[in-house]
Design a protein around this motif. Structure first.
Motif, short mmCIF file in Angstrom:
data_model
loop_
_atom_site.label_atom_id
_atom_site.label_comp_id
_atom_site.label_asym_id
_atom_site.label_seq_id
_atom_site.Cartn_x
_atom_site.Cartn_y
_atom_site.Cartn_z
N ASN A 38 0.87 -1.17 0.00
CA ASN A 38 0.00 0.00 0.00
C ASN A 38 0.91 1.22 0.00
O ASN A 38 1.56 1.51 1.00
CB ASN A 38 -0.91 -0.02 1.22
CG ASN A 38 -1.85 1.17 1.27
OD1 ASN A 38 -1.72 2.13 0.52
ND2 ASN A 38 -2.81 1.11 2.16
N GLU A 39 0.97 1.91 -1.12
CA GLU A 39 1.84 3.07 -1.26
C GLU A 39 1.07 4.39 -1.16
O GLU A 39 1.55 5.44 -1.56
CB GLU A 39 2.61 3.00 -2.58
CG GLU A 39 3.55 1.82 -2.65
CD GLU A 39 4.45 1.85 -3.86
OE1 GLU A 39 5.60 1.44 -3.72
OE2 GLU A 39 4.00 2.28 -4.95
N SER A 40 -0.12 4.33 -0.61
CA SER A 40 -0.98 5.51 -0.53
C SER A 40 -0.33 6.65 0.23
O SER A 40 -0.55 7.82 -0.10
CB SER A 40 -2.31 5.14 0.14
OG SER A 40 -2.95 4.11 -0.59
N HIS B 151 1.43 9.58 -1.56
CA HIS B 151 0.66 10.36 -2.53
C HIS B 151 -0.18 11.43 -1.83
O HIS B 151 -0.53 11.29 -0.66
CB HIS B 151 -0.23 9.43 -3.36
CG HIS B 151 0.57 8.47 -4.17
ND1 HIS B 151 1.05 8.77 -5.42
CD2 HIS B 151 1.03 7.23 -3.89
CE1 HIS B 151 1.75 7.75 -5.88
NE2 HIS B 151 1.76 6.80 -4.97
N TYR C 86 -3.28 11.88 1.32
CA TYR C 86 -3.20 10.71 2.20
C TYR C 86 -3.72 11.03 3.59
O TYR C 86 -3.53 12.11 4.11
CB TYR C 86 -1.76 10.20 2.31
CG TYR C 86 -1.63 9.08 3.31
CD1 TYR C 86 -2.11 7.81 3.00
CD2 TYR C 86 -1.10 9.28 4.58
CE1 TYR C 86 -2.04 6.77 3.91
CE2 TYR C 86 -1.02 8.25 5.50
CZ TYR C 86 -1.50 7.00 5.16
OH TYR C 86 -1.44 5.97 6.07
N SER D 7 -5.47 3.63 -1.67
CA SER D 7 -5.75 4.12 -3.02
C SER D 7 -4.66 3.78 -4.02
O SER D 7 -4.94 3.67 -5.21
CB SER D 7 -5.94 5.64 -2.99
OG SER D 7 -4.76 6.28 -2.52
N HIS D 8 -3.44 3.62 -3.56
CA HIS D 8 -2.29 3.35 -4.44
C HIS D 8 -1.59 2.08 -3.98
O HIS D 8 -1.13 2.01 -2.85
CB HIS D 8 -1.30 4.51 -4.39
CG HIS D 8 -1.82 5.79 -4.97
ND1 HIS D 8 -2.80 6.54 -4.36
CD2 HIS D 8 -1.50 6.43 -6.10
CE1 HIS D 8 -3.05 7.60 -5.09
NE2 HIS D 8 -2.27 7.57 -6.17
N LYS E 200 1.15 -1.31 -5.10
CA LYS E 200 2.14 -1.92 -5.99
C LYS E 200 2.08 -3.42 -5.77
O LYS E 200 2.20 -3.90 -4.63
CB LYS E 200 3.55 -1.41 -5.71
CG LYS E 200 4.58 -2.13 -6.56
CD LYS E 200 5.95 -1.51 -6.63
CE LYS E 200 6.50 -1.02 -5.37
NZ LYS E 200 7.88 -0.48 -5.54
N HIS F 58 -7.03 3.81 -6.90
CA HIS F 58 -6.79 4.88 -7.86
C HIS F 58 -5.64 4.52 -8.81
O HIS F 58 -5.67 4.85 -9.99
CB HIS F 58 -6.47 6.17 -7.11
CG HIS F 58 -5.99 7.28 -7.98
ND1 HIS F 58 -6.82 7.99 -8.81
CD2 HIS F 58 -4.74 7.80 -8.16
CE1 HIS F 58 -6.12 8.90 -9.47
NE2 HIS F 58 -4.86 8.81 -9.08
N ALA F 59 -4.62 3.84 -8.26
CA ALA F 59 -3.45 3.48 -9.06
C ALA F 59 -2.92 2.12 -8.64
O ALA F 59 -2.86 1.82 -7.45
CB ALA F 59 -2.36 4.54 -8.88
N SER G 53 9.15 2.46 -6.66
CA SER G 53 8.19 3.37 -7.27
C SER G 53 8.77 4.78 -7.31
O SER G 53 9.50 5.18 -6.39
CB SER G 53 6.89 3.38 -6.46
OG SER G 53 6.29 2.11 -6.49
N CYS H 294 5.99 10.71 -5.96
CA CYS H 294 4.82 11.42 -6.45
C CYS H 294 5.03 12.91 -6.26
O CYS H 294 5.48 13.34 -5.19
CB CYS H 294 3.57 10.96 -5.68
SG CYS H 294 2.07 11.86 -6.12
#
Length: 102
Positions: free
Chosen positions: A23-25, A28, A31, A37-38, A40, A74-75, A93, A96
């Motif tokens: 979870n890379e939210s 971004h 947050y 939402s994001h 990988k 979202h991504a 990643s 952002c």
């Protein structure tokens, strides 16, 4: 139900040798704690035999499509490998532009 477990459950049908969902939210904009939402995904599976990268991504999208909605994911960054291709690492990643500062 939280989104990450749903994503993991959907990808189990590919019988992965390795599956990592990050979870890379927090990296971004917009947050807040608990936001999902994001993501990988790094997945290693024989299910990708004979498929080009775009076809591997399409296969994954077909499984998780209902989770790819504005109020959900979202991504989604995808790193899909065959066991013979997997070297034990995946790319980082990019940062952002709207990531929280500090």
């Amino acid at each position: 139900m939280q989104i990450q477990p749903q994503l993991e459950q959907a990808l189990q049908s590919l019988q992965p040798d390795y599956l990592e969902i990050l979870n890379e939210s927090s990296k971004h904009g917009g947050y807040f704690p608990g936001k999902e939402s994001h993501f990988k995904v790094t997945i290693v599976s024989e299910s990708f035999a004979g498929l080009r990268q775009v076809q591997r991504h399409q296969k994954i999208y077909a499984l998780v499509g209902e989770l790819l909605a504005p109020e959900k994911i979202h991504a989604l960054a995808i790193h899909a490998y065959l066991p013979s291709e997997w070297q034990g690492t995946r790319p980082d990643s990019p940062d952002c532009a709207h990531a929280p500062k500090g």
